[in-house]
Design a protein around this motif. Sequence first.
Motif, PDB file in Angstrom:
ATOM      1  N   LEU A 137       0.856  -1.192   0.000  1.00 57.06           N
ATOM      2  CA  LEU A 137       0.000   0.000   0.000  1.00 57.06           C
ATOM      3  C   LEU A 137       0.887   1.234   0.000  1.00 57.06           C
ATOM      4  CD1 LEU A 137      -2.664   1.576   0.294  1.00 57.06           C
ATOM      5  CD2 LEU A 137      -2.460   1.265   2.785  1.00 57.06           C
ATOM      6  N   PHE A 138       0.829   2.015  -1.084  1.00 62.54           N
ATOM      7  CA  PHE A 138       1.557   3.279  -1.186  1.00 62.54           C
ATOM      8  C   PHE A 138       0.587   4.417  -0.850  1.00 62.54           C
ATOM      9  CE2 PHE A 138       4.459   0.563  -3.166  1.00 62.54           C
ATOM     10  CZ  PHE A 138       5.639   1.211  -3.514  1.00 62.54           C
ATOM     11  N   ILE A 139       0.999   5.288   0.070  1.00 63.02           N
ATOM     12  CA  ILE A 139       0.137   6.392   0.504  1.00 63.02           C
ATOM     13  C   ILE A 139       0.884   7.703   0.293  1.00 63.02           C
ATOM     14  CG2 ILE A 139      -1.299   7.301   2.357  1.00 63.02           C
ATOM     15  CD1 ILE A 139      -0.900   4.589   3.808  1.00 63.02           C
ATOM     16  N   GLN A 140       0.293   8.614  -0.495  1.00 59.56           N
ATOM     17  CA  GLN A 140       0.909   9.913  -0.741  1.00 59.56           C
ATOM     18  C   GLN A 140      -0.154  11.018  -0.769  1.00 59.56           C
ATOM     19  OE1 GLN A 140       2.790  11.132  -4.699  1.00 59.56           O
ATOM     20  NE2 GLN A 140       1.394  12.770  -4.020  1.00 59.56           N
ATOM     21  N   PHE A 141      -0.174  11.799   0.291  1.00 52.62           N
ATOM     22  CA  PHE A 141      -1.039  12.975   0.369  1.00 52.62           C
ATOM     23  C   PHE A 141      -0.171  14.162   0.790  1.00 52.62           C
ATOM     24  CE2 PHE A 141      -3.986   9.417   0.961  1.00 52.62           C
ATOM     25  CZ  PHE A 141      -5.007   9.753   0.091  1.00 52.62           C
ATOM     26  N   LEU A 180       4.880   8.037   1.423  1.00 53.23           N
ATOM     27  CA  LEU A 180       5.607   8.977   0.570  1.00 53.23           C
ATOM     28  C   LEU A 180       5.297  10.401   0.991  1.00 53.23           C
ATOM     29  CD1 LEU A 180       4.296   6.527  -1.457  1.00 53.23           C
ATOM     30  CD2 LEU A 180       5.963   7.569  -2.971  1.00 53.23           C
ATOM     31  N   THR A 181       6.318  11.229   1.083  1.00 49.44           N
ATOM     32  CA  THR A 181       6.079  12.649   1.271  1.00 49.44           C
ATOM     33  C   THR A 181       5.502  13.215  -0.028  1.00 49.44           C
ATOM     34  OG1 THR A 181       8.375  13.122   0.641  1.00 49.44           O
ATOM     35  CG2 THR A 181       7.899  12.926   2.990  1.00 49.44           C
ATOM     36  N   PRO A 182       4.789  14.340   0.036  1.00 49.81           N
ATOM     37  CA  PRO A 182       4.138  14.867  -1.165  1.00 49.81           C
ATOM     38  C   PRO A 182       5.128  15.293  -2.241  1.00 49.81           C
ATOM     39  CG  PRO A 182       3.969  16.420   0.656  1.00 49.81           C
ATOM     40  CD  PRO A 182       4.495  15.146   1.234  1.00 49.81           C
ATOM     41  N   VAL A 183       4.788  14.989  -3.475  1.00 57.34           N
ATOM     42  CA  VAL A 183       5.633  15.376  -4.600  1.00 57.34           C
ATOM     43  C   VAL A 183       5.676  16.900  -4.702  1.00 57.34           C
ATOM     44  CG1 VAL A 183       3.747  15.231  -6.271  1.00 57.34           C
ATOM     45  CG2 VAL A 183       6.109  14.910  -7.039  1.00 57.34           C
ATOM     46  N   ALA A 184       6.840  17.441  -5.037  1.00 53.89           N
ATOM     47  CA  ALA A 184       7.013  18.892  -5.069  1.00 53.89           C
ATOM     48  C   ALA A 184       6.410  19.510  -6.322  1.00 53.89           C
ATOM     49  CB  ALA A 184       8.498  19.239  -4.996  1.00 53.89           C
ATOM     50  N   ALA A 185       5.911  20.729  -6.181  1.00 52.71           N
ATOM     51  CA  ALA A 185       5.596  21.562  -7.336  1.00 52.71           C
ATOM     52  C   ALA A 185       6.922  22.141  -7.837  1.00 52.71           C
ATOM     53  CB  ALA A 185       4.636  22.675  -6.938  1.00 52.71           C
ATOM     54  N   GLY A 198       4.446  20.813   2.739  1.00 54.81           N
ATOM     55  CA  GLY A 198       4.462  20.525   4.159  1.00 54.81           C
ATOM     56  C   GLY A 198       4.211  19.045   4.426  1.00 54.81           C
ATOM     57  N   PHE A 199       3.919  18.733   5.674  1.00 47.55           N
ATOM     58  CA  PHE A 199       3.584  17.373   6.124  1.00 47.55           C
ATOM     59  C   PHE A 199       4.744  16.395   5.969  1.00 47.55           C
ATOM     60  CE2 PHE A 199      -0.365  19.480   4.962  1.00 47.55           C
ATOM     61  CZ  PHE A 199      -1.127  19.289   6.108  1.00 47.55           C
ATOM     62  N   LEU A 200       5.964  16.904   5.933  1.00 45.41           N
ATOM     63  CA  LEU A 200       7.129  16.034   5.794  1.00 45.41           C
ATOM     64  C   LEU A 200       7.424  15.318   7.120  1.00 45.41           C
ATOM     65  CD1 LEU A 200       9.454  18.447   3.762  1.00 45.41           C
ATOM     66  CD2 LEU A 200       7.646  16.920   2.920  1.00 45.41           C
ATOM     67  N   SER A 201       7.484  16.079   8.207  1.00 44.38           N
ATOM     68  CA  SER A 201       7.774  15.476   9.518  1.00 44.38           C
ATOM     69  C   SER A 201       6.689  14.503   9.974  1.00 44.38           C
ATOM     70  CB  SER A 201       7.964  16.572  10.573  1.00 44.38           C
ATOM     71  OG  SER A 201       9.122  17.337  10.285  1.00 44.38           O
ATOM     72  N   PRO A 202       5.387  14.813   9.792  1.00 45.21           N
ATOM     73  CA  PRO A 202       4.365  13.835  10.169  1.00 45.21           C
ATOM     74  C   PRO A 202       4.468  12.522   9.388  1.00 45.21           C
ATOM     75  CG  PRO A 202       3.384  15.996   9.916  1.00 45.21           C
ATOM     76  CD  PRO A 202       4.786  16.105   9.405  1.00 45.21           C
ATOM     77  N   THR A 203       4.894  12.609   8.135  1.00 45.81           N
ATOM     78  CA  THR A 203       5.055  11.388   7.339  1.00 45.81           C
ATOM     79  C   THR A 203       6.206  10.551   7.885  1.00 45.81           C
ATOM     80  OG1 THR A 203       4.259  12.576   5.382  1.00 45.81           O
ATOM     81  CG2 THR A 203       5.377  10.478   5.005  1.00 45.81           C
ATOM     82  N   THR A 204       7.315  11.201   8.187  1.00 44.32           N
ATOM     83  CA  THR A 204       8.460  10.499   8.762  1.00 44.32           C
ATOM     84  C   THR A 204       8.106   9.886  10.108  1.00 44.32           C
ATOM     85  OG1 THR A 204       9.986  12.022   7.653  1.00 44.32           O
ATOM     86  CG2 THR A 204      10.857  10.750   9.492  1.00 44.32           C
ATOM     87  N   ALA A 205       7.360  10.631  10.917  1.00 48.02           N
ATOM     88  CA  ALA A 205       6.969  10.144  12.239  1.00 48.02           C
ATOM     89  C   ALA A 205       6.032   8.946  12.134  1.00 48.02           C
ATOM     90  CB  ALA A 205       6.301  11.267  13.031  1.00 48.02           C
TER      91      ALA A 205
END
Length: 281
Positions: A137-141, A180-185, A198-205
Amino acid sequence: MRKLILTLVTVIAALVSTGAVPAVASAAPSCAARPAGSNATAATPVKVWLAGDSTMADPKSACPVGWGSRFDPLFNDQVTVVNKAVSGRSIQTWLYESNVTGTKNSAGECVVSPNTYAQRWLDMLDPANGMHSGDYLFIQFGINDSDPNCPRHVGTARYQSLLTTMANAAKSRGAHPVLLTPVAAITCSGSTAVGNRGFLSPTTAAGAATGAPVIDLHKLSYTLYNTLKLCPNNGDYSKGAVGAFFCNDHTHFEAAGADQIARVVAKALRDQQIGLAGYLK
């Protein structure tokens, strides 16, 4: 008589050695006939489930094209990619869809009522047809979630909680979550593409809390933009290298851009030694 018997034994031995008479097969099985365990593992069919937003979703027009729609061709025929990403969704609206209200509670989060899952997530949780042991399961938001307004708004603590819930649901079924952290614009600082999500640290956590690998697609994507020299640009996303990669905005991908992002994710599987890499072509 003894001389006759010795003569017969000699003759039979000679016939066996020439192949005229077959030798008796050994009762012991041949080691070469045993299937190798690694080959049996490689032949096991796997489904890769995708949950995300428009940057991952299957296209409904020429543009945008989500990278998830270009993921399946990178694997051998034992892998099937099931893309459940939906444009415009935050992690909460993807999970709860129309049950997320326009009202915030005292914690500043959008109220979910009733607290029941959308059908897309229920389908993935279905014991018969959903995620099974060995699936991924890949999750990216993390793009639409930054909207300050409901229903898409999600705070960082809530984001981490929902991501953890999804990862644990996969694990409880024997599936492997990959966050996955969100793909950059494309945002330029002079001639350099820089991070903008954003939401990089919550994804890592959430990855640390669940033991799920985290692919930092945010960093990998803007690193790719620098490799392709998509900066500087004058904000015109319809021309040149940046126009070939992005739709006429700074976020969504043309087919060629989606192809390259999918390959970045595939390379991360190899680089991070995630098991699914064994199925890549």
